[in-house]
Structure formats: structure tokens, C-alpha cells
Design an enzyme around this catalytic site. Sequence first.
Site, PDB file in Angstrom:
ATOM      1  N   GLU A  31      23.247  28.220 -49.017  1.00  0.00           N
ATOM      2  CA  GLU A  31      24.650  28.296 -49.427  1.00  0.00           C
ATOM      3  C   GLU A  31      25.520  27.390 -48.548  1.00  0.00           C
ATOM      4  O   GLU A  31      26.464  26.762 -49.036  1.00  0.00           O
ATOM      5  CB  GLU A  31      25.135  29.743 -49.382  1.00  0.00           C
ATOM      6  CG  GLU A  31      24.533  30.582 -50.506  1.00  0.00           C
ATOM      7  CD  GLU A  31      25.028  32.016 -50.512  1.00  0.00           C
ATOM      8  OE1 GLU A  31      25.771  32.387 -51.433  1.00  0.00           O
ATOM      9  OE2 GLU A  31      24.657  32.772 -49.586  1.00  0.00           O
ATOM     10  N   GLU A  51      17.855  36.465 -52.443  1.00  0.00           N
ATOM     11  CA  GLU A  51      18.543  37.727 -52.170  1.00  0.00           C
ATOM     12  C   GLU A  51      18.189  38.838 -53.143  1.00  0.00           C
ATOM     13  O   GLU A  51      18.186  40.019 -52.783  1.00  0.00           O
ATOM     14  CB  GLU A  51      20.066  37.503 -52.197  1.00  0.00           C
ATOM     15  CG  GLU A  51      20.632  36.734 -51.030  1.00  0.00           C
ATOM     16  CD  GLU A  51      20.632  35.227 -51.234  1.00  0.00           C
ATOM     17  OE1 GLU A  51      21.286  34.523 -50.457  1.00  0.00           O
ATOM     18  OE2 GLU A  51      19.952  34.752 -52.175  1.00  0.00           O
TER      19      GLU A  51
END
Length: 263
Positions: A31, A51
Site C-alpha cells: 500500500e 489481509e
Amino acid sequence: PILPEVCNRIEACTKPVVAAIHGPALGGGLEVAMAAHYRLAMPDAKLGLPEVQLGLLPGSGGTQRAPRLMGVEAAVNLMLSGRHMKAQEAVDCKLVDRLGEGADVLQAGLAYARELLSDAAPVRRTRDLDAIKIGYDHQMGVLDAIQKDVEKKSRGLFSPLKVIEAVRAGLHMPFDDALAHERQLFLQCIDSPQRAGLIHAFFAEREVVKVPEVKSVAPRNVSSVGVIGGGTMGAGIAVSLLDAGLPVIMIERDDEAVARGRH
């Protein structure tokens, strides 16, 4: 500052920012890289947004930036699978701009930055890429199809549907609003008991390999298996063994006979 704020500050920088990636860039690491303006990955890099395997979703802009870089379908599939992508594949799908050479990531990153400067390359913010907006109806149709498949195959799981909801928000909301929505969905996942259970399982699996007695045990070759009891559990075990290519003999238990045997 929390990671979403860090990513936003990186993206808002007025000077070009290059992310030079080596080794694993998974979850928050990727990210951060996606918030940079240009990305270079060394051959040993592994990229992913895993995730969902912990009952979460990318909560620092991943659900918004990944689709803008690599397209909705590829980004959603990456997030739902949780798999690790190799560097060349990341270049091919435009998640990364260039494959680095050699073993020195700092020198490779600096060389790429100098090349961008010599070409007067502009600041290129991921949030401004409009690929996610092209073919809106088609993109929504892709999400609908993926959602139906997830509802069928991942029945009862919380976070996969939240990933799809976050990406869907990015199609019809301004970027900042979609980021705020992603954050709310992330916090919902944090509060879910599924998240706690999956994280417990994640660490438990890794603790098992540390048991001293296990390290000295060699696996036994299994050529056939007997299953006693053909109930729900026994039948499920038998089917799993058959799927693995093992011959199985199932014996239906006679409870009265077993009881007599105990006496």
C-alpha cells in the site's frame, strides 16, 4: 500518524516519489508502494494484499489504488486470493512500472529516479488514474459476477464481501470519500470475531513448526486409509482422502457391537 495518513502524504508529495521494492511487499508494504508515483521491483520481490486471510481488507488505500493501477478484476482477484505475486507478473499487470536489475535495490532505485528526472517525468498520483472509471457498466458487471462467486464459495466469510464493497465504492464515489468508506469497512472487520479467529489460526499454524518433538519426526508414507464411521465427519474425511488420491476403506460402525466389545 496511522498508515492511511502516511500513504496520503506520500501521494500528495510535490516531488516525484519512487518506491524501490525488494523482498516481500505485502499488505501495508504494498500500500505504501502504491501511494508512490513510480514503482520499481527487484527480481526477488513478492507483492500481495493478503489481509483477507486474516479476516481483514487492505485498509490504507489498497482497495482504491490497486484497481486504478491494474484494473478492477485483477485487483479484486489479487485481494480475494491473498496470493503473492512475483515481480515480472507485477510489471505485466502494471502494478509495477519496471523490473530492476542486479542485486542492489538502492542503486536500482536511484538510477530509475535519475532517469525519470532527466525525462522531466511528472508527479503521477495513483488517485488520479482514471482506468477504474473506464467502462463503468462493465466494471460493475465484473464485480457482480465476482460477488456471486464469493457468496457461493466463501459462504459465511465476512471480509471477502467487504473487499468487493470497498472496490465498488471506488467506482461511484470521489477518491477521498471511497477512502473513508474503506476505513469504515476495515474497522468493521477489526471488530469481527472472524478476524480474531483467523489471526489465531495464522499464528497457531506457525507455532506448530516450533515444537521440538516435531522437528525430529519424519512423515510416514501412507498408502491406504481406513475410516470407521460413515457419519457426516467420517464421510467428509473419506472424501478428502479420496480427493488426495488415497484408497479408502470405510467401515460403518455398529454401536451395539462396539458397546459389547467394551464389556
